[in-house]
Design a protein around this motif. Structure first.
Motif, PDB file in Angstrom:
ATOM      1  N   THR A  47       0.741  -1.287  -0.101  1.00 31.90           N
ATOM      2  CA  THR A  47       0.040   0.032   0.151  1.00 31.90           C
ATOM      3  C   THR A  47       0.760   1.221   0.022  1.00 31.90           C
ATOM      4  N   SER A  48       2.044   1.373   0.698  1.00 29.32           N
ATOM      5  CA  SER A  48       2.891   2.412   0.875  1.00 29.32           C
ATOM      6  C   SER A  48       3.638   2.793  -0.466  1.00 29.32           C
ATOM      7  N   LEU A  49       3.712   1.453  -1.372  1.00 28.70           N
ATOM      8  CA  LEU A  49       4.149   1.866  -2.915  1.00 28.70           C
ATOM      9  C   LEU A  49       3.097   2.198  -3.716  1.00 28.70           C
ATOM     10  N   GLY A  50       1.877   2.018  -3.174  1.00 30.33           N
ATOM     11  CA  GLY A  50       0.900   2.658  -4.131  1.00 30.33           C
ATOM     12  C   GLY A  50       0.134   1.497  -4.958  1.00 30.33           C
ATOM     13  N   VAL A  51       0.255   0.270  -4.716  1.00 30.80           N
ATOM     14  CA  VAL A  51      -0.205  -0.748  -5.393  1.00 30.80           C
ATOM     15  C   VAL A  51      -1.766  -0.869  -5.803  1.00 30.80           C
ATOM     16  N   PRO A  52      -2.502  -0.454  -4.595  1.00 29.16           N
ATOM     17  CA  PRO A  52      -3.915  -0.742  -4.803  1.00 29.16           C
ATOM     18  C   PRO A  52      -4.275   0.580  -5.597  1.00 29.16           C
ATOM     19  N   ALA A  53      -3.505   1.744  -5.779  1.00 27.27           N
ATOM     20  CA  ALA A  53      -4.021   2.780  -6.926  1.00 27.27           C
ATOM     21  C   ALA A  53      -3.444   2.793  -8.175  1.00 27.27           C
ATOM     22  N   ILE A  54      -2.870   1.577  -8.475  1.00 28.24           N
ATOM     23  CA  ILE A  54      -2.159   1.184  -9.958  1.00 28.24           C
ATOM     24  C   ILE A  54      -3.276   1.724 -11.049  1.00 28.24           C
ATOM     25  N   PRO A  83       1.562 -13.747  -0.227  1.00 30.29           N
ATOM     26  CA  PRO A  83       0.059 -13.643   0.017  1.00 30.29           C
ATOM     27  C   PRO A  83      -0.073 -12.119   0.249  1.00 30.29           C
ATOM     28  N   THR A  84      -1.172 -11.548  -0.442  1.00 28.47           N
ATOM     29  CA  THR A  84      -1.453 -10.205   0.022  1.00 28.47           C
ATOM     30  C   THR A  84      -3.018 -10.059  -0.717  1.00 28.47           C
ATOM     31  N   SER A  85      -3.624  -9.167  -0.262  1.00 30.91           N
ATOM     32  CA  SER A  85      -5.006  -8.790  -0.988  1.00 30.91           C
ATOM     33  C   SER A  85      -4.756  -7.318  -1.603  1.00 30.91           C
ATOM     34  N   LYS A  86      -3.729  -6.980  -1.993  1.00 33.77           N
ATOM     35  CA  LYS A  86      -3.588  -5.618  -2.759  1.00 33.77           C
ATOM     36  C   LYS A  86      -3.666  -5.698  -4.329  1.00 33.77           C
ATOM     37  N   ILE A  87      -3.638  -6.768  -4.990  1.00 33.46           N
ATOM     38  CA  ILE A  87      -4.033  -6.970  -6.238  1.00 33.46           C
ATOM     39  C   ILE A  87      -5.609  -6.796  -6.433  1.00 33.46           C
ATOM     40  N   ARG A  88      -6.456  -7.626  -5.481  1.00 33.51           N
ATOM     41  CA  ARG A  88      -7.601  -7.376  -5.488  1.00 33.51           C
ATOM     42  C   ARG A  88      -8.207  -5.973  -5.185  1.00 33.51           C
ATOM     43  N   SER A  89      -7.511  -5.412  -4.282  1.00 39.18           N
ATOM     44  CA  SER A  89      -7.863  -3.678  -3.879  1.00 39.18           C
ATOM     45  C   SER A  89      -7.907  -2.975  -5.287  1.00 39.18           C
ATOM     46  N   ALA A  90      -6.679  -3.104  -5.930  1.00 40.59           N
ATOM     47  CA  ALA A  90      -6.442  -2.386  -6.986  1.00 40.59           C
ATOM     48  C   ALA A  90      -7.471  -2.407  -8.019  1.00 40.59           C
ATOM     49  N   VAL A  91      -7.955  -4.005  -8.131  1.00 39.57           N
ATOM     50  CA  VAL A  91      -8.706  -4.163  -9.248  1.00 39.57           C
ATOM     51  C   VAL A  91     -10.360  -3.681  -8.720  1.00 39.57           C
ATOM     52  N   GLY A  92     -10.646  -3.868  -7.611  1.00 37.98           N
ATOM     53  CA  GLY A  92     -11.838  -3.250  -7.017  1.00 37.98           C
ATOM     54  C   GLY A  92     -11.924  -2.059  -6.958  1.00 37.98           C
ATOM     55  N   ALA A  93     -10.856  -1.173  -6.602  1.00 43.39           N
ATOM     56  CA  ALA A  93     -10.823   0.111  -6.749  1.00 43.39           C
ATOM     57  C   ALA A  93     -11.341   0.804  -8.104  1.00 43.39           C
ATOM     58  N   TRP A  94     -10.551   0.118  -9.205  1.00 39.07           N
ATOM     59  CA  TRP A  94     -10.957   0.376 -10.469  1.00 39.07           C
ATOM     60  C   TRP A  94     -12.328   0.077 -10.849  1.00 39.07           C
ATOM     61  N   THR A  95     -12.904  -1.050 -10.552  1.00 37.84           N
ATOM     62  CA  THR A  95     -14.327  -1.269 -10.674  1.00 37.84           C
ATOM     63  C   THR A  95     -15.337  -0.146 -10.257  1.00 37.84           C
ATOM     64  N   ILE A  96     -14.927   0.160  -8.941  1.00 36.49           N
ATOM     65  CA  ILE A  96     -15.947   0.876  -8.422  1.00 36.49           C
ATOM     66  C   ILE A  96     -15.919   2.284  -9.004  1.00 36.49           C
ATOM     67  N   ASP A 110     -12.079   5.438  -1.523  1.00 32.96           N
ATOM     68  CA  ASP A 110     -10.838   6.020  -1.022  1.00 32.96           C
ATOM     69  C   ASP A 110     -10.137   4.818  -0.103  1.00 32.96           C
ATOM     70  N   ALA A 111     -11.247   4.253   0.864  1.00 35.08           N
ATOM     71  CA  ALA A 111     -10.855   3.222   1.652  1.00 35.08           C
ATOM     72  C   ALA A 111     -10.144   1.929   0.884  1.00 35.08           C
ATOM     73  N   LEU A 112     -10.369   1.573  -0.438  1.00 36.71           N
ATOM     74  CA  LEU A 112      -9.692   0.645  -1.349  1.00 36.71           C
ATOM     75  C   LEU A 112      -8.322   1.209  -1.758  1.00 36.71           C
ATOM     76  N   LEU A 113      -8.343   2.479  -2.086  1.00 32.73           N
ATOM     77  CA  LEU A 113      -7.000   2.938  -2.570  1.00 32.73           C
ATOM     78  C   LEU A 113      -6.023   3.135  -1.442  1.00 32.73           C
ATOM     79  N   THR A 114      -6.511   3.345  -0.205  1.00 37.90           N
ATOM     80  CA  THR A 114      -5.781   3.689   0.855  1.00 37.90           C
ATOM     81  C   THR A 114      -5.300   2.440   1.608  1.00 37.90           C
ATOM     82  N   GLY A 115      -5.990   1.408   1.270  1.00 41.23           N
ATOM     83  CA  GLY A 115      -5.538  -0.056   1.802  1.00 41.23           C
ATOM     84  C   GLY A 115      -6.718  -0.152   3.157  1.00 41.23           C
TER      85      GLY A 115
END
Length: 356
Positions: A47-54, A83-96, A110-115
Motif C-alpha cells: 500500500t505504501s508503494l501505491g499498489v492499490p491505486a495503480i 500472500p496479499t490482498s492488494k491486487i484485489r484492492s487495485a482491481v476493486g478500486a478500479w471497478t468501483i 478511498d478506503a480501497l485506494l488507501t488500503g
C-alpha cells in the motif's frame, strides 16, 4: 514492432522485487500458519508503494498506470508465492471508480485506494462455472451463494457477478461457509459465501463484468508465469550445486535437456501476458481473445514447468520444507480458478480476432 516495459514500470518492478526478497528471503511460506502475519505486513508495504491505486485513473484519485503495470506486480508476487490482498484492492478500486454508483464510490473508493478496506470477487456458482455468460443467479433472488471466493474471510465488501451485472455487497450482509479442507494454495484462502442482495448497489452491466473478468484472468495468468519462472530458477541453481558421482547434476545430459525444455516453455509466457495486459489497457479489439488465451496458456505451461522442476530436484523437491511445492500449488491454483484452460480456449475460438 518493439515492445517492452517503460523505465517507470521497470523501476516499479525492481522496487516490488526488492521488497519481496527482503520480506520472504530464504523462506517462501513453508508453513501455512505464517501466512496471515506475512500477508498483513506485505499489505502495508505494498500500500505504501501505491499498489492499490495503480489501476484507478488519476481523476479518481489513483495513479492511472494501467493493467500492464499491475501485471508487473502480479508476476513478482507469483515468483515469491506472496500472500496479499492488494491486487484485489487495485482491481476493486478500479471497478468501483469506473462503474460504481455514487454511494459505492463515496463509501468504498478511498478506503480501497488507501488500503483501509479489502474486497473479494464472488463469481463461481458451481464447479468450473466462473465467466459472466455462465452466471445464472440474479439480484432479484433475495440471496445468492457463491463458492471459492478468495479472501472472503477478511473482506469488507464483495463484488458479486450475477446474470444482470455486477453488484457491491458489504460484508455485514454475507454469511461465510468455510471449507473443512485447507486450500491447495495456503497463500490464498477461500470460502463459500451466501450474500443478501437486498440493498446491494449496482457496479456495472454485463459488458463491465466481462472487462473485469478479463482483467482478473490476465493477472492470474501472469501470477502463474511468475511461479513457473521461479520454479525454473530454483531448478537451475539446484543443478549447479547438487553433486552426484563427483559432478554437479547440471552436467548430465538428461538434466540439461529438462532445464532447456522448461526454459523454452516458460520464458515466452510473460510476453504473451504483457501483450494481453497492453491490449486490455488500450483497449484493443483483440483484448478478450488475448485474455482468454493468456490465462489458458500461461497456467498450463506454469503447472507443467513446476512439475518438471519437482522432478529435476529429485527427492528434495517433494519435501514440505523445500519451497518448490508452494510454487507448484500457486500455479495449480491459478489454473483452476476463473475457468479451466479447455473452456477458455473454446471461448477464444468463438471470439472474433482482428487480422494483424
Amino acid at each position: 514492432m518493439h515492445f517492452d516495459l517503460t523505465d517507470e514500470q521497470k523501476q516499479f518492478a525492481d522496487a516490488i522485487e526488492r521488497l519481496l526478497a527482503d520480506k520472504l528471503s530464504g523462506n517462501i511460506l513453508t508453513r501455512s500458519e505464517e501466512v496471515p502475519a506475512i500477508a498483513n505486513a506485505l499489505d502495508v508495504e505494498l500500500t505504501s508503494l501505491g499498489v492499490p491505486a495503480i489501476l484507478t485513473a488519476e481523476k479518481d484519485g489513483g495513479l492511472g498506470m494501467g493493467l500492464l503495470t499491475l501485471s508487473v506486480v502480479a508476476e513478482a508476487l507469483g515468483r515469491h508465492a506472496a500472500p496479499t490482498s492488494k491486487i484485489r484492492s487495485a482491481v476493486g478500486a478500479w471497478t468501483i471508480a469506473t462503474y460504481g454508483s455514487d454511494g459505492s464510490r463515496q463509501r468504498w473508493l478511498d478506503a480501497l485506494l488507501t488500503g483501509d478496506a479489502r474486497v473479494a470477487f464472488a463469481f463461481s456458482e458451481t464447479s468450473d462455472i466462473w465467466s459472466p455468460d455462465e452466471w445464472r443467479m440474479t439480484s432479484t433472488d433475495g440471496q445468492v451463494t457463491k463458492r471459492c471466493v478468495e479472501g472472503a474471510g477478511d473482506a469488507d465488501l464483495f463484488i458479486v457477478g450475477l446474470q444482470d451485472g455486477l453488484f457491491v455487497v458489504p460484508s455485514d450482509r454475507a454469511e461465510l461457509h468455510v471449507s473443512p479442507f485447507p486450500p491447495l494454495d495456503a497463500s490464498r484462502p477461500h470460502a463459500g459465501v451466501t450474500l443478501q442482495m437486498a440493498g446491494a448497489e449496482r457496479a456495472g452491466d454485463r459488458q463491465a463484468a466481462w472487462r473485469l473478468y478479463d482483467a482478473l484472468m490476465i493477472l492470474g495468468a501472469i501470477d502463474a508465469a511468475g511461479a513457473g519462472s521461479a520454479a525454473l530458477e530454483l531448478s537451475t541453481e539446484y543443478a549447479k550445486t547438487r553433486v552426484q558421482f563427483g559432478r554437479p547434476i547440471g552436467a548430465f545430459q538428461a538434466i540439461k535437456h529438462a532445464l532447456a525444455n522448461m526454459a523454452v516453455d516458460i520464458d515466452p509466457v510473460r510476453y504473451f501476458c504483457w501483450f494481453a495486459a497492453h491490449a486490455w489497457d488500450t483497449p484493443a479489439p483483440e483484448a478478450p481473445w488475448s485474455a482468454a488465451l493468456a490465462k489458458a496458456h500461461a497456467t498450463d505451461v506454469a503447472v507443467k514447468t513446476a512439475r518438471a522442476a519437482v522432478e529435476a530436484h529429485g527427492g528434495i523437491g517433494y519435501t514440505w520444507e523445500y519451497p518448490l511445492h508452494l510454487l507448484l500449488k500457486r500455479a495449480m491454483h491459478d489454473r483452476m480458478t476463473l475457468s479451466s484452460p479447455t473452456r477458455l480456449r473454446a471461448r477464444a475460438a468463438a471470439l472474433p480476432r482482428p487480422l494483424t
